[in-house]
Design an enzyme around this catalytic site. Sequence first.
Site, PDB file in Angstrom:
ATOM      1  N   GLU A   1      19.874  37.186 -65.493  1.00  0.00           N
ATOM      2  CA  GLU A   1      19.545  35.985 -64.717  1.00  0.00           C
ATOM      3  C   GLU A   1      20.379  34.827 -65.249  1.00  0.00           C
ATOM      4  O   GLU A   1      21.354  34.413 -64.629  1.00  0.00           O
ATOM      5  CB  GLU A   1      18.046  35.675 -64.805  1.00  0.00           C
ATOM      6  CG  GLU A   1      17.636  34.452 -63.991  1.00  0.00           C
ATOM      7  CD  GLU A   1      16.186  34.036 -64.222  1.00  0.00           C
ATOM      8  OE1 GLU A   1      15.670  33.269 -63.401  1.00  0.00           O
ATOM      9  OE2 GLU A   1      15.588  34.444 -65.236  1.00  0.00           O
TER      10      GLU A   1
ATOM     11  N   ASP B   1       8.959  35.387 -58.192  1.00  0.00           N
ATOM     12  CA  ASP B   1       9.169  34.792 -59.513  1.00  0.00           C
ATOM     13  C   ASP B   1       8.085  33.749 -59.773  1.00  0.00           C
ATOM     14  O   ASP B   1       7.159  33.998 -60.538  1.00  0.00           O
ATOM     15  CB  ASP B   1      10.571  34.199 -59.634  1.00  0.00           C
ATOM     16  CG  ASP B   1      10.970  33.952 -61.091  1.00  0.00           C
ATOM     17  OD1 ASP B   1      10.303  34.494 -61.987  1.00  0.00           O
ATOM     18  OD2 ASP B   1      11.960  33.226 -61.324  1.00  0.00           O
TER      19      ASP B   1
END
Length: 368
Positions: free
Chosen positions: A213, A310
């Site tokens: 990420e 998320d």
Amino acid sequence: MPIDQHGDSLLQGVSLRSLPKVSLHDHLDGGVRPQTIIELADEIDLEVPSADSDELADWFAEKSDSGSLVEYLKTFDLTTAVMQTADGLRRVAREFVEDLAADGVIYGEVRWAPEQHLARGLSLDEAVEAVQEGIEEGEDAAGTDIRVGQLITAMRHTDRSLEIAELAVDWRERGAVGFDIAGPEDGFLPARHRAAFDLLAAEFFPTTVHAGEAAGLDSIRSALIDGRALRLGHGVRIAEDLEIVSQEGEDVFVQFGDLARWVRDREIPLELSPSSNLQTGAIAAWGTELVDHPFDLLYQLGFAVTVNVDNRTMSATSLTRELALLAETFGYDLDDLQTFQLNAAAGAFLPVEEREELIELIAEGFAR
């Protein structure tokens, strides 16, 4: 494809919210209702940016849309501040499950870091117990068949991962289904927590690791080798190990690096979170719009892509909305959306018999 104010839309005449879904990457402290934050903050005399829930929701969305994971993570200072008591944790967890059920989720894994919720005197066990009680209350109140397991998370920039791994294993028969490390990724490789991962491996306790990420291929490699990760938290930057060598019309010819081929061939699930990946700059190498996200490339190449939120509050989103945005952007149909749910079900930290039951429920729900 119009998306209504609740994130729902119709695809082939079907409400996306009504479809059965699996949520693998969903943070507890990233999904606190703004009104709940206001009320819990008032109980502990904590100042908040606004006492109006709509304005507070807008504040989260604005602060989160920075293009930086480090800046994005700062918004959690507020949510974790109101989750420092058993009552606060219990309420947040209960409402979290209710929100999952309203989103059409039939199985979810909620990740959170108990070490961040001890400021008002709770022990690690007391914090986990409070969250588990809230989850069970939410399951009972949801009015639908939903199951939610805890992913006990350690913070990668602190030194408590072995202790948190022991905590996770201790709760494995009482609600914990897996382990994760989260927090600032760049500069904090999973290798730093090798002792914790060794323990988890020895106990046959499943792990998912935030990787790919805010950091690239080295982070993913360490997650797989040091963390023995069965899934990659985000993992979007695995696309850095792919080289487009030519393109003829709609046919794209890609050369795989060894790491990308391993992840694809082993069907290691990627916990992709489209809106969040835009907000944190995870896809900056490819662009700044959803159409630039390598999601579709990874999907077309056969990676086990899954769709996740998320952080619902920070991204002002839902799983329904994420699916709608992807369908609108890449022209996906119901078969594609079903594939994403089946990928998630196959990657769930459940016994194989229960995963098979989950797959059957998804197939039946989409068939209807």
